[in-house]
Every structure is written in C-alpha cells, then in structure tokens.
Design a protein around this motif. Structure first.
Motif, PDB file in Angstrom:
ATOM      1  N   ASN A   1       0.827  -1.198   0.000  1.00 58.57           N
ATOM      2  CA  ASN A   1       0.000   0.000   0.000  1.00 58.57           C
ATOM      3  C   ASN A   1       0.868   1.257   0.000  1.00 58.57           C
ATOM      4  O   ASN A   1       2.104   1.183  -0.065  1.00 58.57           O
ATOM      5  CB  ASN A   1      -0.974  -0.013   1.187  1.00 58.57           C
ATOM      6  N   THR A   2       0.248   2.414   0.081  1.00 59.18           N
ATOM      7  CA  THR A   2       0.997   3.665   0.003  1.00 59.18           C
ATOM      8  C   THR A   2       1.879   3.892   1.223  1.00 59.18           C
ATOM      9  O   THR A   2       2.715   4.796   1.225  1.00 59.18           O
ATOM     10  CB  THR A   2       0.043   4.862  -0.162  1.00 59.18           C
ATOM     11  N   GLN A   3       1.714   3.072   2.253  1.00 61.21           N
ATOM     12  CA  GLN A   3       2.581   3.146   3.422  1.00 61.21           C
ATOM     13  C   GLN A   3       3.749   2.173   3.329  1.00 61.21           C
ATOM     14  O   GLN A   3       4.582   2.084   4.224  1.00 61.21           O
ATOM     15  CB  GLN A   3       1.773   2.853   4.697  1.00 61.21           C
ATOM     16  N   GLY A   4       3.787   1.384   2.244  1.00 58.61           N
ATOM     17  CA  GLY A   4       4.907   0.477   2.024  1.00 58.61           C
ATOM     18  C   GLY A   4       4.768  -0.881   2.675  1.00 58.61           C
ATOM     19  O   GLY A   4       5.758  -1.594   2.836  1.00 58.61           O
ATOM     20  N   SER A   5       3.552  -1.283   3.045  1.00 63.84           N
ATOM     21  CA  SER A   5       3.366  -2.597   3.658  1.00 63.84           C
ATOM     22  C   SER A   5       2.248  -3.351   2.941  1.00 63.84           C
ATOM     23  O   SER A   5       1.418  -2.760   2.244  1.00 63.84           O
ATOM     24  CB  SER A   5       3.031  -2.465   5.148  1.00 63.84           C
ATOM     25  N   GLY A   6       2.254  -4.661   3.107  1.00 62.20           N
ATOM     26  CA  GLY A   6       1.253  -5.493   2.457  1.00 62.20           C
ATOM     27  C   GLY A   6       1.086  -6.801   3.193  1.00 62.20           C
ATOM     28  O   GLY A   6       1.582  -6.967   4.310  1.00 62.20           O
ATOM     29  N   LYS A   7       0.404  -7.753   2.558  1.00 67.70           N
ATOM     30  CA  LYS A   7       0.116  -9.034   3.179  1.00 67.70           C
ATOM     31  C   LYS A   7       0.686 -10.177   2.347  1.00 67.70           C
ATOM     32  O   LYS A   7       0.835 -10.075   1.122  1.00 67.70           O
ATOM     33  CB  LYS A   7      -1.403  -9.225   3.322  1.00 67.70           C
ATOM     34  N   LEU A   8       0.979 -11.274   3.026  1.00 70.95           N
ATOM     35  CA  LEU A   8       1.467 -12.467   2.362  1.00 70.95           C
ATOM     36  C   LEU A   8       0.499 -12.939   1.290  1.00 70.95           C
ATOM     37  O   LEU A   8       0.907 -13.374   0.206  1.00 70.95           O
ATOM     38  CB  LEU A   8       1.690 -13.582   3.392  1.00 70.95           C
ATOM     39  N   SER A   9      -0.783 -12.857   1.566  1.00 69.29           N
ATOM     40  CA  SER A   9      -1.781 -13.321   0.595  1.00 69.29           C
ATOM     41  C   SER A   9      -1.666 -12.579  -0.731  1.00 69.29           C
ATOM     42  O   SER A   9      -1.879 -13.157  -1.801  1.00 69.29           O
ATOM     43  CB  SER A   9      -3.194 -13.156   1.166  1.00 69.29           C
ATOM     44  N   ALA A  10      -1.326 -11.290  -0.670  1.00 68.32           N
ATOM     45  CA  ALA A  10      -1.158 -10.522  -1.901  1.00 68.32           C
ATOM     46  C   ALA A  10       0.036 -11.035  -2.696  1.00 68.32           C
ATOM     47  O   ALA A  10      -0.004 -11.098  -3.933  1.00 68.32           O
ATOM     48  CB  ALA A  10      -0.981  -9.041  -1.577  1.00 68.32           C
ATOM     49  N   ILE A  11       1.096 -11.426  -2.001  1.00 68.01           N
ATOM     50  CA  ILE A  11       2.274 -11.987  -2.675  1.00 68.01           C
ATOM     51  C   ILE A  11       1.898 -13.278  -3.388  1.00 68.01           C
ATOM     52  O   ILE A  11       2.266 -13.508  -4.549  1.00 68.01           O
ATOM     53  CB  ILE A  11       3.402 -12.268  -1.666  1.00 68.01           C
ATOM     54  N   LEU A  12       1.153 -14.142  -2.707  1.00 73.43           N
ATOM     55  CA  LEU A  12       0.756 -15.422  -3.295  1.00 73.43           C
ATOM     56  C   LEU A  12      -0.102 -15.202  -4.538  1.00 73.43           C
ATOM     57  O   LEU A  12       0.089 -15.857  -5.569  1.00 73.43           O
ATOM     58  CB  LEU A  12      -0.003 -16.262  -2.268  1.00 73.43           C
ATOM     59  N   SER A  13      -1.031 -14.273  -4.455  1.00 76.46           N
ATOM     60  CA  SER A  13      -1.892 -13.992  -5.603  1.00 76.46           C
ATOM     61  C   SER A  13      -1.092 -13.378  -6.748  1.00 76.46           C
ATOM     62  O   SER A  13      -1.310 -13.695  -7.918  1.00 76.46           O
ATOM     63  CB  SER A  13      -3.020 -13.042  -5.194  1.00 76.46           C
ATOM     64  N   ALA A  14      -0.170 -12.501  -6.407  1.00 72.67           N
ATOM     65  CA  ALA A  14       0.641 -11.861  -7.441  1.00 72.67           C
ATOM     66  C   ALA A  14       1.521 -12.875  -8.160  1.00 72.67           C
ATOM     67  O   ALA A  14       1.679 -12.821  -9.386  1.00 72.67           O
ATOM     68  CB  ALA A  14       1.501 -10.760  -6.822  1.00 72.67           C
ATOM     69  N   MET A  15       2.105 -13.794  -7.414  1.00 69.69           N
ATOM     70  CA  MET A  15       2.954 -14.819  -8.037  1.00 69.69           C
ATOM     71  C   MET A  15       2.151 -15.641  -9.041  1.00 69.69           C
ATOM     72  O   MET A  15       2.616 -15.940 -10.149  1.00 69.69           O
ATOM     73  CB  MET A  15       3.547 -15.716  -6.959  1.00 69.69           C
ATOM     74  N   GLU A  16       0.938 -16.011  -8.671  1.00 69.65           N
ATOM     75  CA  GLU A  16       0.083 -16.787  -9.568  1.00 69.65           C
ATOM     76  C   GLU A  16      -0.271 -15.967 -10.814  1.00 69.65           C
ATOM     77  O   GLU A  16      -0.215 -16.468 -11.947  1.00 69.65           O
ATOM     78  CB  GLU A  16      -1.188 -17.211  -8.830  1.00 69.65           C
ATOM     79  N   TRP A  17      -0.600 -14.696 -10.608  1.00 73.60           N
ATOM     80  CA  TRP A  17      -0.976 -13.834 -11.732  1.00 73.60           C
ATOM     81  C   TRP A  17       0.196 -13.610 -12.684  1.00 73.60           C
ATOM     82  O   TRP A  17       0.030 -13.656 -13.909  1.00 73.60           O
ATOM     83  CB  TRP A  17      -1.484 -12.490 -11.203  1.00 73.60           C
ATOM     84  N   CYS A  18       1.374 -13.371 -12.139  1.00 73.49           N
ATOM     85  CA  CYS A  18       2.557 -13.137 -12.976  1.00 73.49           C
ATOM     86  C   CYS A  18       2.810 -14.329 -13.899  1.00 73.49           C
ATOM     87  O   CYS A  18       3.119 -14.158 -15.090  1.00 73.49           O
ATOM     88  CB  CYS A  18       3.788 -12.884 -12.113  1.00 73.49           C
ATOM     89  N   GLN A  19       2.667 -15.528 -13.361  1.00 72.53           N
ATOM     90  CA  GLN A  19       2.875 -16.720 -14.185  1.00 72.53           C
ATOM     91  C   GLN A  19       1.804 -16.815 -15.275  1.00 72.53           C
ATOM     92  O   GLN A  19       2.103 -17.170 -16.424  1.00 72.53           O
ATOM     93  CB  GLN A  19       2.844 -17.964 -13.304  1.00 72.53           C
ATOM     94  N   GLN A  20       0.577 -16.484 -14.906  1.00 73.18           N
ATOM     95  CA  GLN A  20      -0.502 -16.523 -15.897  1.00 73.18           C
ATOM     96  C   GLN A  20      -0.271 -15.534 -17.033  1.00 73.18           C
ATOM     97  O   GLN A  20      -0.711 -15.760 -18.161  1.00 73.18           O
ATOM     98  CB  GLN A  20      -1.836 -16.221 -15.208  1.00 73.18           C
ATOM     99  N   GLN A  21       0.433 -14.441 -16.742  1.00 72.94           N
ATOM    100  CA  GLN A  21       0.712 -13.419 -17.753  1.00 72.94           C
ATOM    101  C   GLN A  21       1.957 -13.736 -18.579  1.00 72.94           C
ATOM    102  O   GLN A  21       2.338 -12.948 -19.448  1.00 72.94           O
ATOM    103  CB  GLN A  21       0.881 -12.052 -17.093  1.00 72.94           C
TER     104      GLN A  21
END
Length: 588
Positions: A259-279
């Motif tokens: 987020n704009t504060q520079g923090s996030g969640k593990l779940s977002a990383i997992l979803s992003a990894m899956e999406w990157c591969q799909q792309q």
C-alpha cells in the motif's frame, strides 16, 4: 524512499493590525491546524466487521481446483469471508473471527491455518524500445553491472543493432505499484493488477485519501526498464538526462502488493505470483520481504520455478554488521527457489544494512542508486541568503514551493517561542539547529521543529547540520504531510547563517522526477535486468540455467577472491552483464 506530495505553500492569515507590538508566545492564526500531516487512509478493508486475515490450507483429496473450491465454501459456511483462492496451493485467504478460526481448526480437512503476515518495503508485446538517447542517462549502477557494455559497446548513446536488450522477456515487478505518468515507464508497460485494492489499476496511489505512495515500485521498475530519451524533470546537480534501465527492451508487468505506506500481506504476494505466471512472466522481481517464513509461500515460489519463472528478491535491510546479531536473509529471498540479492556500494564494499547469510547468491549496487521517482513528488533545493548561494538539500516529504523573507535564527526550534520577537505572522525563513530534546525529554525530530516553526509564523525552514563531517546530510520529515519547504545545510554554512539574522533569504524547492535511494531493494532490479538480458539472448534457457550463468559470471568479492567461490556476504559476487553474455557463448 521518498514519499513526498506536491504541495503549494499554505497561506497563513496575517496577524492583523490589532496584534500588539510586544512579542507574545501565541500561535499564528491557522498555524496549528495547517501544520498537521494530512491523514492517510489505510487501504480499504476487504470486509467490514470483526476478524483478522488468515490463510487456510486444506488437504487435497480430489483435484486441486475442486479441493480449493470446497475449501472456500467450507470457510464461508463456517462464517469466514474468503478473499482469494489458490488452486495450485490448495489454500484460501480469508478473514476469520476467533470463533470461526476455532471451528476451522477442528475440521479434519484443514491442514493448517497461518496468519496472513505482513510484508514490507524492505496479448500484444510492447513496441521496440527507443534506440537513441544520451550516455548521460547511464547511471553508476548501470555501468557497474556492465549493462551498457552489452547493448552500447561503442558508448555512443545508441542501442547497438541486434544486441540483447531484454526483448520479448516479461518481467513482473511485485512491489508498490507504479506511476503511470512517468515517461521512463510508459512504453514498457504491458499490464498490471492491484492486489491491495483488488482492481486492474496498479498505480501507487490511495484513491480514498487521494495521495500517492512513496514511489518504491516506480524506482525499482525504472532500474530495469527505463527508456533512452524519455526524460522527466531532472536535478541539474545530477548532470543527468534521466536514466536508462539495465534491460530497456523488456515487457513490464506491474503487480501492486504494497500500500501507500509500504506494507502489504502475504496473501497478496501469493496472488501476485500466480498472476505473474498466468501473464507469461519469465522473471519476478521482489524488492520486499518479511522476517517470517511460511510453507505455503515456499511452495508457491518453488512451483513458480518449476513452471519456468525465476524469482529474484532482496535480502533485506536489517543487517547489523555484527555476525553475532545478524538476522539472516529475509523471506522470500531465503527460500532455495529464489535468487537472493544483497547490496554493495559503488566501491564494491558491503554496507552494514544489507542482510547476509548462506542464501545470498549475488550482489548489486544498492547505495545512492539513481532512478525514477513519482513525477513532481521529489525536489531539489536552491537557497540564497543575502545574494549568496548556499549548498542545501531538500528534506524527504518537504513540498515544492518558493518563499522569500527575512532570516530568523530560532535555536533548536523546539517551540513556537524559540524565535523570539523576530518571529511574526507576516512570515519569515526560520533557521534551526539539528538536535536537542523537547520539554518531555524526547528527541526533537525535524517534523517537530517544522511544526513549531509554522506555529511561530515561518513559511520555510533551514536545518543546520550538527555534524561537521556530514555535509548537508540526508534528512526526512518522516511522513507525508502539509509541511513547509524545508532544506538542510552543512554545519559550516549553518554557523555562517546564524550571523545573518534579518538578512533576506529565498528558498526554492523545485520538483524533480528522479531520486537516489538506498537498500537491497535497489540492488535487486539490477540483477533482474541482467537476467533479462541473458534470457533475451537465448530464450531457450531454463530459469535454473539463467541463475547458473549469472552466478558463474559474477565478479567475486571481496576483491582477490577466486572466481566461482562464494561467501555469505557477497554470494558469488557482483552481477556482470557483459561477462554473463560472454559465458553464454560457450554455455551448453
């Protein structure tokens, strides 16, 4: 990391004719309210109500997709809210109350329940990259990893015909998003997704608060893919026409997970990894991490490698320089399937902040790295007092703007009374010394000093460094806010300025679209870019082979170490693009 907002000067109401001529310690009208930092809203919650975020992993007794669907349905029936599903992992992300979590823990189909721990700021192909620019765009980091020697062998500012530039290689930058306005990135962008707000707009922007973030993802992305001749507003002292990336021909995918504060969640990383591969991404660049490991995360990165995507991640910035207290390499960099990157300075020396350990594979420039910033969010400072120019540096988060007025020496600037009777609501430029404590015995931060000076009526603030060996220093106001234009000067210049009270001073903070940042976050995209150059030179390589080439061709550190040797501080050494391409000529 700079997270500044573009703000104009905030006008303050004049004291008025009724103000008595004798100095009284009271706030100027509107000063207290206007000096408060603007509230920055948290990322919009996935759901309202109680509960915390968890990742629920199920035993997979049927197909992965069916198992994950059943798992999600079970969570919903129990009273939880499902936020994401990952069929490859047999898991879901969900918001759970303590009662729902207890029920799920008793379900024999549940394999594990993990906290969704935070992580931080440690179709059509794109058109060909711009082929001609200026060698002034070649940053110190770019040259240190030999990138320009690969695609501009004669150093004329023009991409050599048929040289590897990363063409047709998709790189997924998993970070804080990007600035879609920046000229260095527009041509390379081919798609993105926001896993913070759950939409397809991965800008580093909080739509609720209407504020931009810190530009972390913009900086890292530009290190990889910034374009020749795509210059934004530059700082004249940098003598630069902008920057060019290590691999200016790659196709940029942006996955926003912070987020704009520079923090996030593990779940977002997992979803992003899956999406990157799909792309169709070949490379994932992650300048972020956590001190916590998770078996699902480890599984996700291993599956990505098995599927042909090489993940490159920062080792972390919590190093101590003391082997007895070193925290080790952060996650995901510490997983065996991830290439862990540490930082070095431009002399090839190890900065103490760069986390070390047996997992370190390579190092790259990570100190004072010049790259793109959020447009019109960063500033350089011009300071004139009595007609003489003084070297100065804008503080992080200070707004752009220009103000001219009498210089007033305000000591340590710990209170609105520090300037004495010379402070008026008509406005002035306050000079304050660095350091000191407040009335409660707590340290006087720059933010506290600026707030006090605004309350006294100042329109701009000069901070004098208290370390004679530190020059003008690199200081911060700490957060986004409605601050005054603020700049620092050296101890020596500060001593001179103290004697110039009542002299006319003029401060200008001028916006610039580039900034220098430090961290393993800055080192990571250098390695990602070199990997893209190698892969574009021979697209048939596997992810494991690309990693092998980078490691075998690295320049060993410390200097004098044997080629191919490794250590826990530098790994196999400094990543080298030209040497990697040379090795590729004889690579099986």
């Amino acid at each position: 990391m700079k997270r500044w907002m573009t703000l104009g000067l905030v006008g303050l109401v004049a004291c008025g004719e009724s103000t008595p001529p004798i100095y009284e310690p009271k706030d100027c009208p509107d000063a207290v309210e206007s000096s408060r930092p603007r509230p920055v809203a948290q990322s919009q919650a996935v759901s309202a109500g109680e509960g915390e975020d968890f990742i629920v992993q199920y035993h997979r007794t049927v197909s992965a997709a069916a198992s994950t669907q059943a798992a999600g349905d079970a969570v919903v029936r129990t009273g939880g809210l499902v936020r994401a599903r990952w069929s490859q992992l047999g898991a879901v992300a969900a918001r759970l109350t303590p009662e729902v979590r207890q029920k799920l823990a008793k379900d024999p189909q549940v394999l594990a329940i993990y906290p969704d721990h935070p992580v931080y700021a440690f179709s059509n192909g794109r058109p060909p990259p711009v082929t001609a620019g200026s060698t002034a765009e070649y940053t110190d980091g770019l040259k240190m990893v030999q990138a320009n020697a690969v695609w501009d062998a004669n150093d004329d500012g023009v991409l050599d015909a048929d040289a590897p530039v990363g063409s047709s290689i998709r790189v997924c930058v998993i970070d804080s998003g990007w600035d879609d306005r920046h000229p260095e990135l527009k041509a390379a962008y081919v798609g993105g997704k926001d896993f913070v707000d759950g939409d397809d707009d991965p800008r580093d922007y909080d739509t609720q608060a209407q504020t931009w973030g810190g530009g972390h993802g913009t900086h890292t992305a530009a290190t990889i893919v910034a374009q020749l001749a795509s210059t934004g507003s530059v700082n004249p002292s940098e003598d630069s026409a902008g920057v060019v990336g290590v691999a200016p021909g790659v196709e940029l995918l942006v996955a926003r997970v912070l987020n704009t504060q520079g923090s996030g969640k593990l779940s977002a990383i997992l979803s992003a990894m899956e999406w990157c591969q799909q792309q169709g991404a070949k490379l994932a660049s992650l300048s972020l991490g956590s001190d916590k490991s998770n078996p699902l995360e480890q599984d996700a990165f291993q599956k990505a490698l098995n599927g042909g995507m090489l993940s490159i991640a920062a080792s972390g910035n919590s190093g101590t320089g003391d082997p007895s207290t070193e925290p080790g390499v952060a996650f995901p960099a510490a997983y065996p399937s991830v290439l862990a990157v540490g930082a070095v300075d431009f002399d090839g020396e190890h900065p103490s902040f760069s986390q070390v350990g047996a997992e370190i594979a390579l190092v790259a420039p990570g100190v004072d790295v010049l790259s793109a910033a959020l447009t019109e969010s960063t500033a350089y400072s011009l300071l004139d007092v009595g007609g003489a120019r003084y070297t100065s540096r804008s503080l992080e988060f200070a707004p752009v703007g220009v103000y001219e007025g009498p210089l007033v020496y305000c000591g340590l600037g710990g209170s609105r009374t520090a300037c004495g009777a010379a402070a008026t609501c008509e406005g002035f430029v306050a000079y304050v010394d660095r350091g000191g404590t407040d009335s409660q015995g707590e340290g006087l931060t720059f933010a506290k000093k600026v707030t006090s000076m605004r309350r006294a009526g100042a329109r701009a603030v000069i901070i004098g460094n208290n370390d004679p060996s530190d020059g003008v220093g690199r200081f911060t106001l700490g957060t986004v806010g409605s601050w005054l234009p603020t700049a620092s000067v050296s101890y020596q210049d500060g001593e001179a300025l103290k004697k110039l009270s009542a002299t006319q001073a003029r401060m200008s903070l001028v916006s610039v679209d580039y900034q220098r940042l430090t961290g393993t976050s800055m080192a990571t995209p250098h390695v990602t870019g070199v990997a893209a150059l190698v892969w574009s030179a021979r697209p048939s390589l596997t992810a494991a082979q690309v990693r092998d080439i980078l490691q075998k061709s690295a320049a060993p550190l410390p200097r004098g170490s044997a080629k191919g040797s490794r250590n826990d501080t530098y790994g196999y050494g400094l990543v080298q693009a030209k040497d990697a391409l040379k090795l590729l000529e004889t690579y099986p």
